[in-house]
Motif scaffolding. Structure first.
Motif, PDB file in Angstrom:
ATOM      1  N   GLN A  96       0.798  -1.279   0.057  1.00 17.64           N
ATOM      2  CA  GLN A  96       0.010  -0.038   0.080  1.00 17.64           C
ATOM      3  C   GLN A  96       0.973   1.169  -0.025  1.00 17.64           C
ATOM      4  OE1 GLN A  96      -3.041   0.379   3.003  1.00 17.64           O
ATOM      5  NE2 GLN A  96      -4.265  -1.515   2.104  1.00 17.64           N
ATOM      6  N   GLY A  97       1.882   1.170   0.641  1.00 20.17           N
ATOM      7  CA  GLY A  97       2.646   2.461   0.911  1.00 20.17           C
ATOM      8  C   GLY A  97       3.387   2.694  -0.480  1.00 20.17           C
ATOM      9  N   ALA A  98       3.795   1.736  -1.361  1.00 20.42           N
ATOM     10  CA  ALA A  98       4.546   1.656  -2.886  1.00 20.42           C
ATOM     11  C   ALA A  98       3.365   2.393  -3.494  1.00 20.42           C
ATOM     12  CB  ALA A  98       4.879   0.345  -3.305  1.00 20.42           C
ATOM     13  N   LEU A  99       2.094   1.902  -3.472  1.00 20.19           N
ATOM     14  CA  LEU A  99       1.046   2.502  -4.474  1.00 20.19           C
ATOM     15  C   LEU A  99       0.785   4.068  -4.042  1.00 20.19           C
ATOM     16  CD1 LEU A  99      -1.512  -0.696  -4.263  1.00 20.19           C
ATOM     17  CD2 LEU A  99      -0.022   0.014  -6.236  1.00 20.19           C
ATOM     18  N   ARG A 100       0.824   4.364  -2.811  1.00 20.98           N
ATOM     19  CA  ARG A 100       0.780   5.751  -2.446  1.00 20.98           C
ATOM     20  C   ARG A 100       1.729   6.497  -2.965  1.00 20.98           C
ATOM     21  NH1 ARG A 100      -1.177   3.523   2.754  1.00 20.98           N
ATOM     22  NH2 ARG A 100      -3.324   3.988   3.051  1.00 20.98           N
ATOM     23  N   ILE A 101       2.842   6.182  -2.863  1.00 19.34           N
ATOM     24  CA  ILE A 101       4.063   6.920  -3.448  1.00 19.34           C
ATOM     25  C   ILE A 101       4.164   6.932  -4.938  1.00 19.34           C
ATOM     26  CG2 ILE A 101       6.596   6.607  -3.842  1.00 19.34           C
ATOM     27  CD1 ILE A 101       6.845   5.493  -1.182  1.00 19.34           C
ATOM     28  N   SER A 102       3.768   5.930  -5.691  1.00 18.95           N
ATOM     29  CA  SER A 102       3.700   6.122  -7.032  1.00 18.95           C
ATOM     30  C   SER A 102       2.594   6.785  -7.554  1.00 18.95           C
ATOM     31  CB  SER A 102       3.633   4.621  -7.592  1.00 18.95           C
ATOM     32  OG  SER A 102       2.217   3.873  -7.203  1.00 18.95           O
ATOM     33  N   SER A 103       1.308   6.722  -6.897  1.00 15.97           N
ATOM     34  CA  SER A 103       0.108   7.764  -7.056  1.00 15.97           C
ATOM     35  C   SER A 103       0.873   9.404  -6.908  1.00 15.97           C
ATOM     36  CB  SER A 103      -0.861   7.317  -6.116  1.00 15.97           C
ATOM     37  OG  SER A 103      -1.392   6.141  -6.350  1.00 15.97           O
ATOM     38  N   ILE A 104       1.493   9.611  -5.823  1.00 22.21           N
ATOM     39  CA  ILE A 104       1.830  10.827  -5.586  1.00 22.21           C
ATOM     40  C   ILE A 104       2.643  11.362  -7.036  1.00 22.21           C
ATOM     41  CG2 ILE A 104       3.375  12.544  -4.026  1.00 22.21           C
ATOM     42  CD1 ILE A 104       2.165  10.882  -1.741  1.00 22.21           C
ATOM     43  N   PHE A 105       3.662  10.389  -7.175  1.00 23.31           N
ATOM     44  CA  PHE A 105       4.349  10.674  -8.266  1.00 23.31           C
ATOM     45  C   PHE A 105       3.498  11.130  -9.826  1.00 23.31           C
ATOM     46  CE2 PHE A 105       7.961   9.464  -6.194  1.00 23.31           C
ATOM     47  CZ  PHE A 105       9.168  10.285  -6.776  1.00 23.31           C
ATOM     48  N   CYS A 106       2.383  10.122  -9.875  1.00 25.23           N
ATOM     49  CA  CYS A 106       1.820  10.039 -11.170  1.00 25.23           C
ATOM     50  C   CYS A 106       0.908  11.520 -11.019  1.00 25.23           C
ATOM     51  CB  CYS A 106       0.656   9.122 -11.103  1.00 25.23           C
ATOM     52  SG  CYS A 106       0.047   8.657 -12.664  1.00 25.23           S
ATOM     53  N   LEU A 107       0.366  11.902  -9.890  1.00 18.98           N
ATOM     54  CA  LEU A 107      -0.579  12.932  -9.811  1.00 18.98           C
ATOM     55  C   LEU A 107       0.203  14.262 -10.033  1.00 18.98           C
ATOM     56  CD1 LEU A 107      -2.443  12.161  -6.644  1.00 18.98           C
ATOM     57  CD2 LEU A 107      -3.619  12.607  -8.885  1.00 18.98           C
ATOM     58  N   THR A 108       1.509  14.102  -9.427  1.00 25.45           N
ATOM     59  CA  THR A 108       2.273  15.351  -9.651  1.00 25.45           C
ATOM     60  C   THR A 108       2.702  15.523 -11.056  1.00 25.45           C
ATOM     61  OG1 THR A 108       3.392  15.156  -7.285  1.00 25.45           O
ATOM     62  CG2 THR A 108       4.638  16.327  -8.819  1.00 25.45           C
ATOM     63  N   GLY A 109       2.906  14.361 -11.802  1.00 20.58           N
ATOM     64  CA  GLY A 109       3.284  14.480 -12.904  1.00 20.58           C
ATOM     65  C   GLY A 109       2.321  15.005 -14.073  1.00 20.58           C
ATOM     66  N   TRP A 110       1.269  14.543 -13.693  1.00 19.59           N
ATOM     67  CA  TRP A 110      -0.103  15.081 -14.498  1.00 19.59           C
ATOM     68  C   TRP A 110      -0.323  16.479 -14.376  1.00 19.59           C
ATOM     69  CZ3 TRP A 110      -1.082  12.487 -18.670  1.00 19.59           C
ATOM     70  CH2 TRP A 110      -1.311  11.228 -18.688  1.00 19.59           C
ATOM     71  N   THR A 176      -9.150  12.534 -28.500  1.00 16.68           N
ATOM     72  CA  THR A 176      -9.483  13.053 -30.062  1.00 16.68           C
ATOM     73  C   THR A 176     -10.640  14.051 -29.433  1.00 16.68           C
ATOM     74  OG1 THR A 176     -11.098  11.340 -30.249  1.00 16.68           O
ATOM     75  CG2 THR A 176      -8.942  10.976 -31.202  1.00 16.68           C
ATOM     76  N   MET A 177     -11.214  13.842 -28.179  1.00 18.13           N
ATOM     77  CA  MET A 177     -12.396  14.757 -28.121  1.00 18.13           C
ATOM     78  C   MET A 177     -12.214  16.016 -27.350  1.00 18.13           C
ATOM     79  SD  MET A 177     -14.932  11.745 -27.203  1.00 18.13           S
ATOM     80  CE  MET A 177     -15.312  10.244 -28.311  1.00 18.13           C
ATOM     81  N   VAL A 178     -10.956  16.112 -26.556  1.00 20.46           N
ATOM     82  CA  VAL A 178     -10.541  16.936 -25.461  1.00 20.46           C
ATOM     83  C   VAL A 178      -9.271  17.303 -25.707  1.00 20.46           C
ATOM     84  CG1 VAL A 178     -12.275  16.077 -23.694  1.00 20.46           C
ATOM     85  CG2 VAL A 178      -9.744  15.308 -23.712  1.00 20.46           C
ATOM     86  N   SER A 179      -9.093  18.727 -25.116  1.00 22.99           N
ATOM     87  CA  SER A 179      -7.496  19.362 -25.170  1.00 22.99           C
ATOM     88  C   SER A 179      -6.653  18.359 -24.546  1.00 22.99           C
ATOM     89  CB  SER A 179      -7.433  20.626 -24.801  1.00 22.99           C
ATOM     90  OG  SER A 179      -7.649  20.842 -23.344  1.00 22.99           O
ATOM     91  N   TRP A 180      -5.282  18.500 -25.020  1.00 20.36           N
ATOM     92  CA  TRP A 180      -4.262  17.884 -24.307  1.00 20.36           C
ATOM     93  C   TRP A 180      -4.288  18.010 -22.774  1.00 20.36           C
ATOM     94  CZ3 TRP A 180       0.035  20.292 -22.177  1.00 20.36           C
ATOM     95  CH2 TRP A 180       0.353  21.562 -22.502  1.00 20.36           C
ATOM     96  N   ARG A 181      -4.534  19.221 -22.234  1.00 23.32           N
ATOM     97  CA  ARG A 181      -4.352  19.655 -20.754  1.00 23.32           C
ATOM     98  C   ARG A 181      -5.661  19.046 -20.031  1.00 23.32           C
ATOM     99  NH1 ARG A 181      -0.604  23.684 -20.278  1.00 23.32           N
ATOM    100  NH2 ARG A 181      -0.210  24.972 -22.026  1.00 23.32           N
ATOM    101  N   ILE A 182      -6.749  18.998 -20.627  1.00 22.53           N
ATOM    102  CA  ILE A 182      -7.860  18.211 -20.062  1.00 22.53           C
ATOM    103  C   ILE A 182      -7.601  16.713 -19.879  1.00 22.53           C
ATOM    104  CG2 ILE A 182     -10.387  17.676 -20.354  1.00 22.53           C
ATOM    105  CD1 ILE A 182      -9.998  20.549 -19.460  1.00 22.53           C
ATOM    106  N   LEU A 183      -6.974  16.354 -21.035  1.00 20.64           N
ATOM    107  CA  LEU A 183      -6.824  14.805 -20.902  1.00 20.64           C
ATOM    108  C   LEU A 183      -5.632  14.650 -19.693  1.00 20.64           C
ATOM    109  CD1 LEU A 183      -7.160  12.079 -22.234  1.00 20.64           C
ATOM    110  CD2 LEU A 183      -5.231  12.365 -23.792  1.00 20.64           C
ATOM    111  N   ALA A 184      -4.595  15.285 -19.415  1.00 19.26           N
ATOM    112  CA  ALA A 184      -3.946  15.438 -18.298  1.00 19.26           C
ATOM    113  C   ALA A 184      -4.623  15.380 -16.987  1.00 19.26           C
ATOM    114  CB  ALA A 184      -2.807  16.202 -18.451  1.00 19.26           C
ATOM    115  N   LEU A 185      -5.806  16.346 -16.948  1.00 17.84           N
ATOM    116  CA  LEU A 185      -6.443  16.053 -15.704  1.00 17.84           C
ATOM    117  C   LEU A 185      -7.309  14.938 -15.595  1.00 17.84           C
ATOM    118  CD1 LEU A 185      -7.791  19.701 -15.701  1.00 17.84           C
ATOM    119  CD2 LEU A 185      -6.048  18.856 -14.108  1.00 17.84           C
ATOM    120  N   ILE A 186      -7.946  14.311 -16.700  1.00 19.86           N
ATOM    121  CA  ILE A 186      -8.529  12.869 -16.685  1.00 19.86           C
ATOM    122  C   ILE A 186      -7.645  12.047 -16.121  1.00 19.86           C
ATOM    123  CG2 ILE A 186      -9.542  11.638 -18.119  1.00 19.86           C
ATOM    124  CD1 ILE A 186     -10.837  13.643 -19.828  1.00 19.86           C
ATOM    125  N   GLY A 187      -6.127  12.003 -16.507  1.00 18.07           N
ATOM    126  CA  GLY A 187      -5.278  11.142 -16.036  1.00 18.07           C
ATOM    127  C   GLY A 187      -5.097  10.918 -14.571  1.00 18.07           C
TER     128      GLY A 187
END
Length: 464
Positions: A96-110, A176-187
């Motif tokens: 669980q700790g590893a999943l939290r850390i990777s999620s933080i990296f992913c959120l920060t990256g997006w 193909t339907m939304v802008s690249w910035r919105i797609l990042a938020l969806i990620g």
């Protein structure tokens, strides 16, 4: 009446009660799996992001082709770093700790990608999401394998690959339907669900037992198996195995190459080599151009490819615990050989201008046979088996090694694919066919069947 006959109804009733209890107790296992595979969906969202956004990002930020190529490829370098660190992190702070850390990296990256005004912040965000991918690719299947009962472990672990495929296709369509910035938020959405869900599910009982948290181990196992389930036998088996491991010296990276671990390492790493060096990432990244070069509409071919991949991966998850890992791997590798040879034939005919009218049909048939075969076994099963064959005392280091080999193979194939194709289009697919022919031999001779066995039973079979 014989003494055995007198006990038969009682035994039958006990089995029926245990069966009913096990059925009702699977809710927490399913919930935990759902939360974990949100990491897989985040993985697929990262992988699928660059394809539909290339033109819009290039125009909005005035990037050159080389700059955008760096943006796309830096994901793999981040994933390799994540792969190296994923095992030690998962062993130190838990699954669980590893999943939290990777999620933080992913959120920060997006978030960095969403806010980016230039190439530096854009690349840093992409690198962070790549790091998260590398950690997710190891931790998710391991976590699911450690919490699932043996009769569900295969299909639940295979959900990892299904969610990756679904997310890649989702990103391609929504992009193909939304802008690249919105797609990042969806990620960011699957990461938010994952982090929230972790508050409601238990940690891996096997990791808790390994770290000496006996009370938490019992609570987690009870929560996963249900209040009325008899966990004594499973708990004793896990504890006995952990006690045996405690007698062994602490494992370092070089210890992976000791004789007693050699078969596990060969199986886990070998399957990753078979999976990646058969060309999957090159074919996946350049599907559209492959179809176009063979004279078939690229957009239509890509859509068919994505739909077929999702359907077959879903079916694979359903049948994995019934058909077994080994038969599906052999069947998958055989189909991959046929798919590669069919595609090679189409390009051979085109190169030498023989039967040109048949070239598009052969190319489409070959690629679809390839992706159906890959999704039927070689896509998901190496990750399932990797999560099963490594002893828990080396699982962190060994899992990092296998995941690193996987991502290195992904980079090598995606980097060399266009060079190989320009050298010889049909020769490229003959090389990939040879890799999968070798995979058939490898699986037949080396890889064990793990269906229906506990993780401890698998270790006993491998190391005897």
């Amino acid at each position: 009446m014989a003494k055995d006959d007198m006990h038969t109804p009682l035994i039958t009733q006990t089995i029926d009660r245990n069966h009913e209890s096990n059925k009702s107790s699977n809710f927490m296992v399913y919930l935990t799996t759902f939360v974990a595979v949100c990491g897989s969906f985040a993985f697929g969202s990262c992988a699928g992001y660059s394809s539909p956004t290339q033109s819009s990002i290039t125009q909005d930020l005035n990037l050159s082709l080389a700059e955008y190529s760096l943006f796309g490829s830096i994901l793999t370098f981040g994933a390799m770093i994540g792969a190296i660190t994923s095992g030690p992190i998962a062993d130190f702070v838990g699954r669980q700790g590893a999943l939290r850390i990777s999620s933080i990296f992913c959120l920060t990256g997006w978030l960095a990608i969403y806010l980016a005004k230039g190439i530096v912040v854009l690349d840093m965000g992409r690198l962070a999401t790549g790091y998260a991918m590398g950690v997710f690719s190891y931790v998710v299947p391991v976590f699911i394998a450690e919490i699932a009962p043996k009769n569900l472990r295969g299909r639940l672990t295979a959900m990892n690959q299904l969610m990756i495929c679904a997310a890649v296709s989702f990103s391609f369509v929504i992009g193909t339907m939304v802008s690249w910035r919105i797609l990042a938020l969806i990620g960011m959405v699957p990461c938010i669900i994952l982090v929230t869900g972790l508050f409601f599910i238990p940690e891996s009982p096997r990791w808790l037992a390994k770290t000496g948290n006996q009370k938490e181990f019992q609570i987690a196992l009870r929560k996963l198996r249900g209040r009325d389930a008899d966990i004594s036998e499973e708990a004793d088996e896990i504890q006995d195995y952990i006690e045996m491991l405690e007698k062994l010296p602490k494992t370092k990276l070089l210890d992976l190459f000791q004789r007693r671990y050699s078969r596990s390492i060969i199986i886990g790493v070998g399957l990753m080599v078979c999976q990646q060096f058969g060309g999957i990432n090159g074919i996946c990244f350049y599907t559209s151009s492959i179809f176009e070069s063979a004279g078939f509409p690229g957009d239509l071919g890509t859509i068919i490819y994505a739909l077929v991949q999702i359907v077959i991966t879903a079916l694979n998850a359903l049948f994995l615990d019934k058909a077994g890992r080994k038969p599906l791997l052999v069947l998958s590798a055989t189909g991959l050989v046929l798919g590669c040879l069919t595609t090679a034939l189409s390009f051979y005919l085109k190169t030498y201008e023989i039967g040109l009218s048949a070239v598009p049909a052969l190319a489409v048939t070959g690629i679809l046979v390839y992706i159906v075969s890959f999704s039927a076994g070689m896509g998901a099963i190496p990750w399932v088996i990797m999560s099963e064959v490594f002893p828990i005392n080396i699982k962190g280091a060994a899992g990092s090694l296998a995941t690193l080999v996987n991502w290195f193979g992904a980079w090598v194939v995606s980097f060399t694919f266009n060079f190989l194709l320009s050298w010889s289009s049909y020769g490229t697919f003959i090389i990939y066919a040879a890799v999968y022919a070798g995979a058939i031999v490898f699986v037949t001779k080396i890889v064990p069947e793990t269906k229906g066995r506990t993780l401890e039973q698998i270790q006993a079979a491998i190391n005897r």
